[in-house]
Design a protein around this motif. Structure first.
Motif, mmCIF file in Angstrom:
data_model
loop_
_atom_site.group_PDB
_atom_site.id
_atom_site.type_symbol
_atom_site.label_atom_id
_atom_site.label_comp_id
_atom_site.label_asym_id
_atom_site.label_seq_id
_atom_site.Cartn_x
_atom_site.Cartn_y
_atom_site.Cartn_z
ATOM 1 N N GLY A 234 18.229 -110.441 41.757
ATOM 2 C CA GLY A 234 17.543 -109.499 42.544
ATOM 3 C C GLY A 234 18.025 -109.455 43.929
ATOM 4 N N THR A 235 19.230 -110.239 44.497
ATOM 5 C CA THR A 235 19.856 -109.960 45.662
ATOM 6 C C THR A 235 21.354 -109.352 45.479
ATOM 7 O OG1 THR A 235 20.453 -112.247 45.572
ATOM 8 C CG2 THR A 235 18.501 -111.641 46.849
ATOM 9 N N ASP A 236 22.263 -110.213 45.140
ATOM 10 C CA ASP A 236 23.634 -109.736 44.982
ATOM 11 C C ASP A 236 24.497 -110.118 43.670
ATOM 12 O OD1 ASP A 236 23.685 -112.471 45.367
ATOM 13 O OD2 ASP A 236 25.273 -112.124 47.084
ATOM 14 N N GLU A 237 23.646 -110.597 42.630
ATOM 15 C CA GLU A 237 24.224 -110.921 41.587
ATOM 16 C C GLU A 237 24.178 -110.041 40.337
ATOM 17 O OE1 GLU A 237 23.626 -115.731 42.201
ATOM 18 O OE2 GLU A 237 22.623 -114.901 40.487
ATOM 19 N N THR A 238 24.005 -108.859 40.467
ATOM 20 C CA THR A 238 24.005 -107.658 39.364
ATOM 21 C C THR A 238 24.803 -106.306 40.097
ATOM 22 O OG1 THR A 238 22.801 -106.835 37.576
ATOM 23 C CG2 THR A 238 21.880 -106.905 39.805
ATOM 24 N N HIS A 239 24.767 -105.495 39.177
ATOM 25 C CA HIS A 239 25.219 -104.219 39.684
ATOM 26 C C HIS A 239 24.310 -103.343 40.221
ATOM 27 C CE1 HIS A 239 23.818 -102.024 35.572
ATOM 28 N NE2 HIS A 239 23.087 -103.157 35.996
ATOM 29 N N ASP A 240 24.762 -102.353 41.066
ATOM 30 C CA ASP A 240 24.056 -101.420 41.902
ATOM 31 C C ASP A 240 22.757 -100.816 40.994
ATOM 32 O OD1 ASP A 240 23.663 -99.906 44.293
ATOM 33 O OD2 ASP A 240 23.975 -98.130 42.961
ATOM 34 N N PHE A 241 22.948 -100.053 39.716
ATOM 35 C CA PHE A 241 21.924 -99.539 38.918
ATOM 36 C C PHE A 241 20.836 -100.157 38.848
ATOM 37 C CE2 PHE A 241 20.427 -98.278 34.691
ATOM 38 C CZ PHE A 241 19.712 -97.153 35.148
ATOM 39 N N GLU A 242 20.641 -101.460 38.527
ATOM 40 C CA GLU A 242 19.732 -102.346 38.435
ATOM 41 C C GLU A 242 19.358 -103.258 39.591
ATOM 42 O OE1 GLU A 242 18.900 -103.538 34.108
ATOM 43 O OE2 GLU A 242 20.897 -103.433 34.189
ATOM 44 N N SER A 243 19.864 -103.128 40.720
ATOM 45 C CA SER A 243 19.949 -104.132 41.622
ATOM 46 C C SER A 243 18.653 -104.074 42.199
ATOM 47 C CB SER A 243 20.702 -103.606 42.919
ATOM 48 O OG SER A 243 20.714 -102.459 43.392
ATOM 49 N N GLN A 244 17.728 -102.933 42.188
ATOM 50 C CA GLN A 244 16.233 -102.996 42.635
ATOM 51 C C GLN A 244 15.090 -102.837 41.509
ATOM 52 O OE1 GLN A 244 15.690 -100.967 46.569
ATOM 53 N NE2 GLN A 244 17.760 -100.898 47.075
ATOM 54 N N TYR A 245 15.737 -103.155 40.505
ATOM 55 C CA TYR A 245 14.729 -103.055 39.360
ATOM 56 C C TYR A 245 13.645 -104.017 39.103
ATOM 57 C CZ TYR A 245 14.214 -102.067 34.024
ATOM 58 O OH TYR A 245 13.728 -101.661 32.755
ATOM 59 N N LEU A 246 13.964 -105.228 39.766
ATOM 60 C CA LEU A 246 12.721 -106.049 40.019
ATOM 61 C C LEU A 246 11.785 -105.589 40.915
ATOM 62 C CD1 LEU A 246 14.912 -109.481 39.790
ATOM 63 C CD2 LEU A 246 13.848 -108.009 38.096
ATOM 64 N N ARG B 243 13.445 -96.810 42.704
ATOM 65 C CA ARG B 243 13.216 -96.084 41.284
ATOM 66 C C ARG B 243 14.288 -96.228 40.293
ATOM 67 N NH1 ARG B 243 12.088 -90.264 42.400
ATOM 68 N NH2 ARG B 243 13.274 -90.742 44.524
ATOM 69 N N MET B 244 13.888 -96.551 39.086
ATOM 70 C CA MET B 244 14.738 -96.353 37.877
ATOM 71 C C MET B 244 14.505 -94.956 37.524
ATOM 72 S SD MET B 244 16.239 -99.136 38.103
ATOM 73 C CE MET B 244 17.116 -99.237 36.444
ATOM 74 N N PRO B 245 15.335 -94.454 36.601
ATOM 75 C CA PRO B 245 15.042 -93.039 36.090
ATOM 76 C C PRO B 245 13.788 -92.870 35.201
ATOM 77 C CG PRO B 245 17.070 -94.068 35.013
ATOM 78 C CD PRO B 245 16.761 -94.969 36.158
ATOM 79 N N TRP B 246 13.336 -93.680 34.622
ATOM 80 C CA TRP B 246 12.247 -93.610 34.077
ATOM 81 C C TRP B 246 10.807 -94.067 34.769
ATOM 82 C CZ3 TRP B 246 16.030 -96.712 32.794
ATOM 83 C CH2 TRP B 246 16.129 -98.020 33.111
ATOM 84 N N ASP B 247 11.115 -94.149 36.110
ATOM 85 C CA ASP B 247 9.974 -94.115 37.228
ATOM 86 C C ASP B 247 9.829 -92.831 37.580
ATOM 87 O OD1 ASP B 247 9.579 -97.025 36.660
ATOM 88 O OD2 ASP B 247 11.014 -97.692 38.193
ATOM 89 N N ILE C 63 27.725 -96.518 36.235
ATOM 90 C CA ILE C 63 26.522 -97.549 36.656
ATOM 91 C C ILE C 63 26.693 -98.677 35.407
ATOM 92 C CG2 ILE C 63 24.972 -95.738 37.271
ATOM 93 C CD1 ILE C 63 23.490 -95.523 34.723
ATOM 94 N N GLU C 64 27.831 -99.089 35.185
ATOM 95 C CA GLU C 64 28.182 -100.163 34.247
ATOM 96 C C GLU C 64 27.953 -99.653 32.857
ATOM 97 O OE1 GLU C 64 30.089 -102.383 34.762
ATOM 98 O OE2 GLU C 64 30.466 -102.606 36.953
ATOM 99 N N TYR C 65 26.583 -99.279 32.593
ATOM 100 C CA TYR C 65 26.298 -98.940 31.216
ATOM 101 C C TYR C 65 27.080 -97.638 30.715
ATOM 102 C CZ TYR C 65 22.502 -102.396 31.799
ATOM 103 O OH TYR C 65 21.927 -103.272 31.837
#
Length: 660
Positions: free
Chosen positions: A541-553, A210-214, A76-78
């Motif tokens: 929010g489309t294709d400029e970040t990693h998978d983990f946060e790709s739908q965080y927005l 969802r993010m894990p804190w959601d 998850i990059e982190y």
């Protein structure tokens, strides 16, 4: 004795950028191997690698693997917990770890003569094969862990499963020798926890958006004699309930942290019965799962539970789950990192205070005695140069509370003129689902010891204050965080603590977003430092970040398909016409989370506006600077920006060239 006066920002200080950089980072991922304590530790001077450190029973601590071995996962990059170990009857300990350079899982017998040997193969597809949160099962000849496998070249073309890797090295060149224990029906999983009788395994899973804190689910499966998982089923959690950690108690019941009450509290859950709150309080007994394998609590053999807890600050306590009695340890520490280990009556963690850096601390529950056993804090300068922070609560828009740590300027040999208020820099933490801890940070002391104040703002959306406070940022990112930081800055100026004309803001990652959004959305600040930021929501929010946060927005801003205008209107890259103040932009060129294209687009939109600025990039740096030379250059450039903007005469740092 009256101190000599000097204009704020001009004070001499022994805390230079090299000293601050050398103390960056903290120990992580503590664990025990037999009677020994092990952990990972940063090495800024060694290209920012993470070393694996071993503390022998006689108290001698040593680095186990020399450079260039780098014990760090990229799942998850982190990342996540990158190592595990076990004590063998003969031959000393056996360690498995992830090497950052190739992300392979390796085994190592440090008391033998062999070099580490690979357990997993290399894949040329996308980001390859990655591993995290290993659990050693030497009786089965395997290590169980999270496998992240890329199926294509895109950052979201991947799958994650729990897998078993043979310890004999047979999978080093043969992907088919890796035994998958779960399917990839869940997008994200943590490592499995095996019940005391070996018959059940439990883990945590969740899915986009969802993010894990959601919200997360607790998964349970039966474990057959051959080690295969059967009848996987959801046991707890849900879309609006965050469970960031689970552990098996010695009685075979699950202990979990859940925020079902609005706070991350501890519960006992019998797979055949109900769920019972162990110590219901309006405090957090866990935190956001930014990395796989974090731990805030651990059951002891005697049935008690070691747990980190608090509101705003944290402490270590011992909980009796039968009575709910919670006894906190004595000591100066105000923040315990999200890593705990237990061995017999001993509890090991990583803790810091406003006057000491993070160090490895051991509590003996049999005696109540605590002691530092690793990475001990040592004052590199006279502690009189350290700031004395103040925990404060401010009032924001609509009367809402805003929590912050205020670090006034402080020096043992200078004071400011009575008729001059000091400049202040507002620090916006990353995340944004994160938290600014009340601990000694030499980067903060770098400024305060020179006469520049710092205000760390735990704006709405921060963790540590319950789910309601955390949820303030839902669909309000770029609004609530900006307003809260501005409210703190304005309050400091109104009360005469800070010079209203000399306010700045800085932050990295999500804090870089808040900084840029503040500079393009308010007139509060005279300048700002934007570090590896998000600047264009639509692109990110489309294709400029990693998978983990790709739908965080989806939660921070709203669904892109439904509110595309909101993405454009809030993005600093789309409102550079409102920017009027100087800024410094810092970016790692190997950043997969906030890539350089975000900065490049922002600067292109700014071209021709005549705004003084500097853009510094760093080869070999990803998301979060780790190399000493990078941190030195960045910190000196930041000070130069403030000196030039605030009219401070300093000749002890290179002058930052500001272009227009």
């Amino acid at each position: 004795m009256k101190l000599p006066t000097g204009a704020h920002g001009t004070w001499p200080s022994p805390i230079d950028a090299a000293l601050a950089a050398s103390h960056d980072g903290r120990p992580e991922y503590v664990g025990t191997v037999g009677d020994e304590v092990w952990w990972t530790e940063p090495r800024p001077a060694e290209a920012g690698r993470r070393a694996l450190v071993r503390r022998r029973a006689d108290g001698d601590a040593q680095c186990v693997l020399p450079a260039p071995w780098n014990v760090r996962s990229r799942v998850i990059e982190y990342g996540g917990r990158p190592w595990a170990g076990t004590a063998r009857a003969e031959g000393g300990p056996l360690i498995v770890f992830v090497h950052f350079a190739d992300q392979r899982l390796y085994a190592y017998a440090p008391d033998g003569t062999d070099e580490p040997w690979p357990l997993t193969p290399v894949s040329a597809v996308g980001g390859g094969l990655r591993w995290a949160d290993p659990q050693l099962h030497p009786d089965r000849g395997e290590v169980w862990c999270v496998l992240e496998e890329f199926t294509g070249e895109g950052p979201t073309e991947l799958r994650r499963v729990i897998a078993a890797v043979p310890l004999d090295g047979s999978a080093a060149d043969d992907r088919s020798a890796v035994r998958e224990l779960t399917d990839d029906s869940r997008r994200f999983v943590t490592g499995p926890k095996l019940s005391p009788d070996g018959r059940r395994a439990a883990w945590i899973a969740w899915d986009h958006p969802r993010m894990p804190w959601d919200g997360t689910e607790v998964m349970l499966a039966d474990v057959a004699e051959d080690g295969t998982f059967h009848h996987p089923r959801a046991f707890g959690g849900g879309p609006e309930e965050s469970v960031p950690q689970i552990e098996w108690g010695t009685d075979g019941q699950l202990i979990l942290a859940s925020d079902r009450s609005g706070w991350w509290n501890l519960y006992r859950a019998d797979p055949h019965g109900g769920t019972v709150a162990l110590c219901p309080r309006e405090q957090e007994f866990a935190g956001p799962l930014w990395k796989i394998g974090l731990s805030w609590f651990r059951p002891l053999d005697n049935g008690l539970i070691a747990t980190i807890h608090g509101k705003g600050t944290t402490t270590l306590g011992i909980l009796d789950p039968q009575t709910g009695e919670l006894v906190d340890v004595a000591g100066p520490w105000t923040e315990w990192a999200e890593t705990l280990a237990v061995h017999g009556s001993r509890v090991i963690g990583v803790a810091a205070s406003p006057y000491s850096a993070f160090e490895v601390v051991e509590l003996d529950t049999a005696t109540g005695r605590t002691r530092v056993i690793g990475a001990p804090h040592q004052d590199a300068v006279d502690p009189a140069y350290y700031p004395r922070p103040e925990q404060r609560t401010f009032t924001g828009p609509d009367g809402r509370e805003i929590h912050a740590h205020i670090y006034p300027p402080r020096s043992p040999d200078r004071s400011g003129p009575e008729d001059e208020r000091p400049p202040y820099v507002v620090w916006a933490h990353g995340g944004p689902t994160g938290h600014a801890a009340l601990v000694l940070d030499l980067e903060i002391a770098y400024f305060t010891s020179r006469g520049i104040g710092v205000a760390e703002v735990n704006y709405g959306g921060s963790t540590g204050y319950g789910r309601t406070y955390r949820n303030r940022l839902r669909e309000q990112w770029g609004v609530v965080d900006v307003e809260d930081c501005a409210a703190v800055a304005a309050a400091l100026a109104d009360e005469g603590t800070a010079d209203r004309r000399r306010l700045a803001i800085r932050g990295g990652s999500a804090g870089g977003w808040t900084t840029a959004a503040s500079l393009t959305g308010t007139d509060v600040y005279a300048c700002g430092t934007i570090i590896y930021p998000i600047l264009d929501l639509t692109g990110w929010g489309t294709d400029e970040t990693h998978d983990f946060e790709s739908q965080y927005l989806e939660s921070l801003v709203g669904a892109l398909a439904e509110v595309p205008d909101r993405y454009r209107e809030r993005s600093p890259a789309g409102r550079t016409d409102r920017l009027t103040t100087p800024f410094l932009l810092l970016q790692g060129l190997d950043d997969p989370i906030c890539p350089p294209v975000q900065c490049e687009r922002f600067l292109a939109a700014l071209d021709g506006r005549g705004i003084p600025h500097a853009y510094l990039t760093f080869e070999g740096e990803g998301h979060g600077f780790r190399r000493a030379d990078t941190m030195i250059r960045a910190l000196e450039a930041e000070l130069s920006l403030y000196a030039q903007t605030f009219g401070i005469d300093r000749t002890d740092v290179p002058r930052l060239e500001l272009k227009k």
